[in-house]
Structures are given as C-alpha cells and as structure tokens.
Design a protein around this motif. Structure first.
Motif, mmCIF file in Angstrom:
data_model
loop_
_atom_site.group_PDB
_atom_site.id
_atom_site.type_symbol
_atom_site.label_atom_id
_atom_site.label_comp_id
_atom_site.label_asym_id
_atom_site.label_seq_id
_atom_site.Cartn_x
_atom_site.Cartn_y
_atom_site.Cartn_z
ATOM 1 N N ASP A 34 7.563 11.063 17.697
ATOM 2 C CA ASP A 34 9.041 11.602 17.428
ATOM 3 C C ASP A 34 9.666 10.293 16.526
ATOM 4 O OD1 ASP A 34 8.877 13.995 18.536
ATOM 5 O OD2 ASP A 34 9.941 13.221 20.284
ATOM 6 N N GLY A 35 9.018 9.372 16.238
ATOM 7 C CA GLY A 35 9.566 8.176 15.495
ATOM 8 C C GLY A 35 9.533 6.932 15.973
ATOM 9 N N GLY A 36 10.549 6.093 16.246
ATOM 10 C CA GLY A 36 10.318 4.765 16.739
ATOM 11 C C GLY A 36 11.789 4.339 17.323
ATOM 12 N N ILE A 37 11.698 3.054 17.821
ATOM 13 C CA ILE A 37 12.956 2.424 18.126
ATOM 14 C C ILE A 37 12.983 1.021 17.558
ATOM 15 C CG2 ILE A 37 13.962 1.439 20.130
ATOM 16 C CD1 ILE A 37 12.240 3.387 22.013
ATOM 17 N N VAL A 38 14.016 0.789 17.174
ATOM 18 C CA VAL A 38 14.672 -0.408 16.480
ATOM 19 C C VAL A 38 15.506 -1.190 17.387
ATOM 20 C CG1 VAL A 38 15.793 -1.353 14.435
ATOM 21 C CG2 VAL A 38 14.240 0.503 14.244
ATOM 22 N N TYR A 39 15.168 -2.267 17.748
ATOM 23 C CA TYR A 39 15.977 -3.335 18.662
ATOM 24 C C TYR A 39 16.692 -4.205 17.875
ATOM 25 C CZ TYR A 39 12.326 -1.707 21.862
ATOM 26 O OH TYR A 39 11.401 -1.075 22.862
ATOM 27 N N LEU A 40 18.046 -4.110 18.136
ATOM 28 C CA LEU A 40 19.201 -4.880 17.553
ATOM 29 C C LEU A 40 19.337 -6.338 18.208
ATOM 30 C CD1 LEU A 40 21.347 -2.032 16.134
ATOM 31 C CD2 LEU A 40 19.304 -3.170 14.983
ATOM 32 N N LYS A 41 19.949 -7.383 17.549
ATOM 33 C CA LYS A 41 20.062 -8.548 18.070
ATOM 34 C C LYS A 41 21.368 -8.245 19.187
ATOM 35 C CE LYS A 41 18.382 -11.467 14.505
ATOM 36 N NZ LYS A 41 18.714 -12.400 13.349
ATOM 37 N N SER A 42 22.214 -7.201 18.708
ATOM 38 C CA SER A 42 23.552 -7.085 19.338
ATOM 39 C C SER A 42 23.419 -6.239 20.486
ATOM 40 C CB SER A 42 24.580 -6.453 18.395
ATOM 41 O OG SER A 42 23.923 -5.500 17.877
ATOM 42 N N GLY A 43 22.292 -5.896 20.688
ATOM 43 C CA GLY A 43 22.298 -5.216 22.061
ATOM 44 C C GLY A 43 21.718 -3.960 22.059
ATOM 45 N N PRO A 44 22.249 -2.785 21.447
ATOM 46 C CA PRO A 44 21.784 -1.410 21.581
ATOM 47 C C PRO A 44 20.529 -1.151 20.797
ATOM 48 C CG PRO A 44 23.617 -1.667 19.986
ATOM 49 C CD PRO A 44 23.465 -2.920 20.619
ATOM 50 N N SER A 45 19.875 -0.427 21.002
ATOM 51 C CA SER A 45 18.742 0.152 20.285
ATOM 52 C C SER A 45 18.984 1.348 19.679
ATOM 53 C CB SER A 45 17.360 0.454 21.547
ATOM 54 O OG SER A 45 17.255 -0.855 21.945
ATOM 55 N N VAL A 46 18.242 1.529 18.541
ATOM 56 C CA VAL A 46 18.332 2.769 17.558
ATOM 57 C C VAL A 46 17.096 3.692 17.779
ATOM 58 C CG1 VAL A 46 18.650 3.635 15.201
ATOM 59 C CG2 VAL A 46 20.014 1.372 15.959
ATOM 60 N N TYR A 47 17.174 4.721 18.233
ATOM 61 C CA TYR A 47 16.137 5.564 18.382
ATOM 62 C C TYR A 47 16.126 6.445 16.916
ATOM 63 C CZ TYR A 47 15.944 4.663 23.162
ATOM 64 O OH TYR A 47 15.458 3.994 24.417
ATOM 65 N N THR A 48 14.904 6.140 16.083
ATOM 66 C CA THR A 48 15.049 6.449 14.692
ATOM 67 C C THR A 48 13.904 7.799 14.727
ATOM 68 O OG1 THR A 48 14.536 6.043 12.531
ATOM 69 C CG2 THR A 48 13.506 4.884 14.109
ATOM 70 N N THR A 49 14.002 8.636 13.842
ATOM 71 C CA THR A 49 12.901 9.729 13.288
ATOM 72 C C THR A 49 12.037 9.060 12.352
ATOM 73 O OG1 THR A 49 14.519 10.590 11.764
ATOM 74 C CG2 THR A 49 14.716 11.675 13.920
ATOM 75 N N ALA A 50 12.158 7.929 11.757
ATOM 76 C CA ALA A 50 11.363 7.249 10.976
ATOM 77 C C ALA A 50 10.029 6.606 11.739
ATOM 78 C CB ALA A 50 12.071 6.306 10.115
ATOM 79 N N SER A 51 8.878 6.568 10.850
ATOM 80 C CA SER A 51 7.811 5.867 11.397
ATOM 81 C C SER A 51 8.178 4.254 11.219
ATOM 82 C CB SER A 51 6.588 6.489 10.633
ATOM 83 O OG SER A 51 6.543 6.075 9.368
ATOM 84 N N MET A 52 7.201 3.541 11.885
ATOM 85 C CA MET A 52 7.276 2.012 11.744
ATOM 86 C C MET A 52 7.071 1.868 10.290
ATOM 87 S SD MET A 52 8.509 0.526 14.113
ATOM 88 C CE MET A 52 9.669 1.670 14.442
ATOM 89 N N PRO A 53 6.109 2.369 9.525
ATOM 90 C CA PRO A 53 5.653 2.090 8.227
ATOM 91 C C PRO A 53 6.878 2.341 7.388
ATOM 92 C CG PRO A 53 3.585 3.028 9.085
ATOM 93 C CD PRO A 53 4.712 3.151 10.179
ATOM 94 N N GLN A 54 7.574 3.421 7.601
ATOM 95 C CA GLN A 54 8.891 3.695 6.809
ATOM 96 C C GLN A 54 9.970 2.652 7.098
ATOM 97 O OE1 GLN A 54 9.401 7.747 8.485
ATOM 98 N NE2 GLN A 54 8.977 8.312 6.363
ATOM 99 N N ILE A 55 10.170 2.350 8.161
ATOM 100 C CA ILE A 55 11.112 1.284 8.682
ATOM 101 C C ILE A 55 10.613 0.136 7.998
ATOM 102 C CG2 ILE A 55 11.970 -0.474 10.462
ATOM 103 C CD1 ILE A 55 13.218 2.622 10.476
ATOM 104 N N ALA A 56 9.335 -0.468 8.017
ATOM 105 C CA ALA A 56 8.889 -1.787 7.331
ATOM 106 C C ALA A 56 9.206 -1.633 5.778
ATOM 107 C CB ALA A 56 7.421 -1.900 7.583
ATOM 108 N N GLY A 57 9.057 -0.366 5.504
ATOM 109 C CA GLY A 57 9.482 -0.085 3.949
ATOM 110 C C GLY A 57 10.696 -0.464 3.689
ATOM 111 N N TYR A 58 11.790 -0.033 4.363
ATOM 112 C CA TYR A 58 13.205 -0.196 4.013
ATOM 113 C C TYR A 58 13.548 -1.478 4.182
ATOM 114 C CZ TYR A 58 13.241 4.815 5.880
ATOM 115 O OH TYR A 58 13.108 6.177 6.155
ATOM 116 N N LEU A 59 12.746 -2.285 5.027
ATOM 117 C CA LEU A 59 13.179 -3.929 5.168
ATOM 118 C C LEU A 59 12.223 -4.553 4.131
ATOM 119 C CD1 LEU A 59 13.069 -4.087 9.006
ATOM 120 C CD2 LEU A 59 15.025 -3.810 7.527
ATOM 121 N N GLY A 60 11.674 -4.084 3.314
ATOM 122 C CA GLY A 60 10.531 -4.856 2.577
ATOM 123 C C GLY A 60 9.770 -5.688 3.141
#
Length: 69
Positions: A34-60
C-alpha cells in the motif's frame, strides 16, 4: 535537481496528502503493497500511498549501487 532543505513537498496519501517540510523528514520505510511510512523529526509519521522509490525521487535522493563480490 537541487532542493532547499526548507522547501515543502506534498506526500501523496489517502484523502489528499500531507504537506511536509523536507528538513523535517527523518527517514522512511515500505509499508506493504500500500505504499510507505515517512518518519518526521517532529514526531508524527505520514502513511503514504507512494512507494519508497517515488519518495526518494521527490527528495532528489541518489540510488545506492550494490556491488556483488
């Protein structure tokens, strides 16, 4: 593509997505088919429908090359 660490990105998620500051992203991992989980320094996690390669692409991010011995 260069990015300022304070730029915001929209991480796709059910219901629209989450607007996240790049500098707040601490890491991430796949979450099944179903996608991935992005962990944030401020605490909450974001459950995403994007794959990890897609997230990596967004971040360069660069893809690591694995050497076979």
């Amino acid at each position: 593509m260069e990015h300022d660490a304070n730029d915001f990105i929209l991480i796709p998620a059910k219901g629209g997505g989450a607007l996240v500051r790049r500098s707040e992203i601490a890491g991430g991992r796949p979450n099944g088919a179903d996608g991935g989980i992005v962990y944030l320094k401020s605490g909450p996690s974001v459950y995403t429908t994007a794959s990890m390669p897609q997230i990596a692409g967004y971040l360069g991010a660069e893809v690591a090359q694995v050497r076979e011995s």
